[in-house]
Design an enzyme around this catalytic site. Structure first.
Site, PDB file in Angstrom:
ATOM      1  N   LEU A   1      32.961  15.463 -27.667  1.00 29.76           N
ATOM      2  CA  LEU A   1      33.655  15.774 -28.921  1.00 29.76           C
ATOM      3  C   LEU A   1      34.481  14.592 -29.404  1.00 29.76           C
ATOM      4  O   LEU A   1      35.109  13.886 -28.602  1.00 29.76           O
ATOM      5  CB  LEU A   1      34.598  16.969 -28.724  1.00 29.76           C
ATOM      6  CG  LEU A   1      33.972  18.296 -28.324  1.00 29.76           C
ATOM      7  CD1 LEU A   1      35.070  19.301 -27.976  1.00 29.76           C
ATOM      8  CD2 LEU A   1      33.094  18.850 -29.429  1.00 29.76           C
ATOM      9  N   CYS A   2      34.491  14.375 -30.709  1.00 31.68           N
ATOM     10  CA  CYS A   2      35.414  13.437 -31.336  1.00 31.68           C
ATOM     11  C   CYS A   2      35.795  14.009 -32.694  1.00 31.68           C
ATOM     12  O   CYS A   2      35.522  15.176 -32.984  1.00 31.68           O
ATOM     13  CB  CYS A   2      34.803  12.038 -31.466  1.00 31.68           C
ATOM     14  SG  CYS A   2      33.479  11.912 -32.680  1.00 31.68           S
TER      15      CYS A   2
END
Length: 555
Positions: free
Chosen positions: A458-459
Site C-alpha cells: 500500500l502507498c
C-alpha cells in the site's frame, strides 16, 4: 540550514496528526475512488474538443453523443463523491466502534445521496435541476458526507434502534436497525433545506459556493499557489506524503476550476483558473513532488559520485512517470539540508511562471484531465488543448528546474565524491546495492511455502507500492515460489485485508501504520512498514524483496 531542518523535523508529529485526520482522508479516498470516472469522462471531451483545435468540427449528432457521456459521468460527480466520501468516513468510524455495533456503510451511502439532493438540488418544471449534482455540488457533498455518518454513529453506538424478535433473520433486522438513523438524517436535511431557502432565498448548494468564492480566488493567486505547493514539498521533505495532506483541502477547487475552464473554452473564452489537478501533475511537480525530474537526470548522467549516478539511473524511468520516491529516498532528498531550498521553491516557481503565461501572454489554463503518470511535458501540452505557448512553456520549465537544482546538486555531488575518496561508504549506497533488511533474514529454498501466499503493498496512490509488488512477483517467478503480490492505494484495502497473508506499507505512509496494524491484527493478518532507503533497495532486488516477504510471513 541544520537548525532550519531540525525545526521542520520537530513539526513532523503535527504533520502526521494532520495526515491522519479522518475527514481529510475521507475526501482523499472518495476522490481516488472517483478518478476512473473523471478520466473516463475526460477521454470523451478530448475526442469531442481536440479536433476543433485543428479546424475539424464533429457533426452535431456525434458531438451531442460525446458530450452526453461527459455530462452523465462528470456531471454526476457530486453524487458519486458524497457516497464514496461518506463510505470512507464510515469505515474510519467503524474502527472505533464495537465489533457487534458497526455502522452500515451501504445505508450511509444511500442516505448521503438523498440528503445531498435535498440540500443542493432544486425542483424545476417537469423534474429537478442537475446543476449541483456535478462539480458545483462538491462543497455540499462534503458537508453531507461528514455529517450523515456521525448521525448514524450517534444512534448505533447507543443502540437506539427498532428491536425485533430473535427469530427475525439478521438481514431483515438490519434493515429496521438502520431505519431510525436513516429517518433522522433525511428529516434533518429536508427541514434544514426548506428553512435555509426560506431564510436566504437560495439553495444551500448555491450559497456555500458564494461563501467560499473568495477562498477560491485567493488560492488561485500567487501567494495562495505558493502556500499550497510549498506545503506539499515541505511535508514530503520530512518524509510524509504531502499531496495526501494538502490536496483533500483543495480538491473541490481543483475540480471546479477544471470544469469552469472547459466551459469557458467551449464558449470561445480564455480559461484562467490555475489551480487544477493537471497543474499539480504537469507543472508544479515535474517528475513528482519537488519537481525532481531534472535533478534525477543530472544524477543519472552528469554526477561524479557513484552513489548519485547509481540512484539517478535506477530512478530516471519511474521519475519520468512522476513516481519519484526512488530519488527522494535514494539520494536522499528527505531531510537533506543541501537540497531543501530547490525542493521547496522549484514547484512554486514553476506554477508562478505558468500563471504568468496564462494571465499575461493569453495562454489557456488546463481544460482536460489526464492520468497523473503521463510524462509532464506531454501532459502540459495535451491538457491545455495543444496551446501554442505550451510548446514553449514545457521546455522552459525543464530548463528552469535544471538551473534551480544545479548549484545544489553540484555541492551535494562534491560532498559524496569526497566521502568516496576517503573510503567512506554511504549508508544509502550500501542499502541500494545490497537491499539488506534487518527485519527479514534470507529465506532458504527449503523454507519457500508450498501453499499460495498473497502480499498487498500500500502507498498513497498505488504507484510507489507497485514497484515493490512487482519486485516480489518477479522474485517469486524466478524462484518458482507460490507468492502473488499486488499494489493498491491506502484506503482501498479495508474490505479485503483477509484476502492477504501480509500487508506492506510504503514509507511515505508510515504515519498510517498504527491504524493499519490495528486492522490487520484484528483479522489475523501480518503487517509491516519500512524505511525509505530499505524500501528503495527492495524494489531493486526481486530476490531479496521475496525474502523480505517470506520471512515476515514465516515468523
Amino acid at each position: 540550514m541544520e537548525k532550519l531542518i531540525q525545526m521542520v523535523e520537530k513539526m513532523k508529529p503535527l504533520f502526521e496528526k494532520v495526515s491522519n485526520n479522518i475527514y481529510l482522508r475521507a475526501i482523499r479516498d472518495g476522490f481516488v475512488s472517483c478518478i476512473p470516472v473523471i478520466l473516463f469522462s475526460s477521454l470523451f471531451i478530448l475526442v469531442a474538443c481536440v479536433p476543433e483545435i485543428f479546424d475539424y468540427k464533429w457533426p452535431e449528432k456525434i458531438s451531442t453523443v460525446l458530450w452526453q457521456a461527459y455530462n452523465y459521468s462528470m456531471g454526476m460527480l457530486g453524487i458519486l463523491m458524497v457516497a464514496t466520501i461518506a463510505k470512507s468516513l464510515t469505515d474510519s468510524l467503524n474502527t472505533k466502534m464495537p465489533k457487534l455495533r458497526q455502522i452500515n456503510d451501504v445505508s450511509v451511502m444511500i442516505v448521503s445521496i438523498i440528503c445531498l439532493l435535498l440540500l443542493a438540488v432544486a425542483p424545476v418544471d417537469g423534474g429537478i435541476s442537475t446543476e449541483f449534482m456535478g462539480t458545483k455540488g462538491l462543497l455540499s457533498a462534503f458537508v453531507v458526507a461528514f455529517t450523515v455518518p456521525n448521525i448514524y454513529k450517534f444512534f448505533v453506538k447507543r443502540n437506539i434502534t427498532i428491536k425485533l424478535p430473535d427469530e427475525v433473520p439478521h438481514y431483515i433486522a438490519q434493515t429496521f436497525a438502520d431505519l431510525i438513523p436513516l429517518s433522522v438524517a433525511v428529516m434533518v436535511y429536508w427541514v434544514f433545506g426548506i428553512v435555509f431557502k426560506e431564510a436566504t432565498g437560495m439553495m444551500f448548494g448555491a450559497w456555500i459556493l458564494e461563501v467560499f468564492k473568495p477562498l477560491f480566488v485567493a488560492a488561485d493567486g500567487y501567494i495562495g499557489l505558493a502556500v499550497i505547493y510549498g506545503a506539499m514539498a515541505m511535508f514530503w521533505f520530512v518524509g510524509i506524503h504531502g499531496p495526501s495532506i494538502v490536496e483533500p483541502a483543495v480538491t473541490a477547487i481543483y475540480i471546479a476550476n477544471i470544469e469552469a475552464n472547459l466551459q469557458i473554452v467551449s464558449a470561445g473564452g480564455h480559461a484562467t483558473n490555475i489551480l487544477t489537478h493537471p497543474t499539480s501533475y504537469f507543472v508544479a511537480t515535474l517528475g513528482g513532488t519537488g519537481a525532481t525530474l531534472m535533478f534525477c537526470a543530472m544524477c543519472a548522467f552528469i554526477a561524479k559520485s557513484k552513489q548519485l549516478r547509481a540512484v539517478g539511473r535506477a530512478s530516471i524511468v519511474p521519475v519520468t512517470f512522476a513516481v519519484n520516491e526512488p530519488i527522494i529516498f535514494g539520494a536522499p532528498i528527505v531531510l537533506n539540508p543541501v537540497l531543501f531550498f530547490p525542493f521547496v521553491l522549484t514547484p512554486i516557481l514553476n506554477v508562478w511562471v505558468f500563471k504568468f503565461f496564462v494571465d499575461n501572454l493569453g495562454m489557456n489554463a488546463f481544460t482536460y484531465i489526464l492520468p497523473w503518470t503521463t510524462p509532464a511535458p506531454i501532459g502540459l501540452i495535451v491538457g491545455t488543448g495543444f496551446a501554442q505557448l505550451a510548446f514553449i512553456l514545457a521546455p522552459l520549465l525543464l530548463v528552469m528546474d535544471a538551473v534551480m537544482y544545479y548549484p545544489f546538486f553540484r555541492v551535494y555531488d562534491a560532498q559524496l565524491v569526497e566521502r568516496e575518496k576517503a573510503g567512506v561508504t554511504d549508508e544509502v549506497e550500501e542499502e541500494m546495492e545490497s537491499a539488506s533488511v534487518t527485519a527479514a533474514p534470507a529465506v532458504t529454498a527449503e523454507e519457500v511455502p508450498e501453499d499460495e501466499k498473497r502480499v498487498l503493498v500500500l502507498c498513497a496512490s498505488g504507484a510507489t507500492s507497485s514497484m515493490l509488488a512487482k519486485a516480489i512477483t518477479k522474485g517469486a517467478e524466478h524462484r518458482h515460489a507460490p507468492v502473488e503480490s499486488i499494489a493498491m492505494a491506502y484506503g482501498q484495502h479495508k474490505d479485503i485485508i483477509t484476502d492477504f497473508d501480509l500487508v506492506v506499507l510504503a514509507p511515505q505512509m508510515a504515519s498510517m501504520y498504527d491504524e493499519l496494524k490495528s486492522d490487520c491484527d484484528a483479522k489475523g493478518v501480518k503487517s509491516v512498514t519500512t524505511s525509505g532507503r530499505e524500501y528503495v533497495g527492495l524494489t531493486r532486488d526481486p530476490d531479496k524483496a521475496l525474502d523480505f516477504a517470506l520471512a515476515l510471513m514465516a515468523h
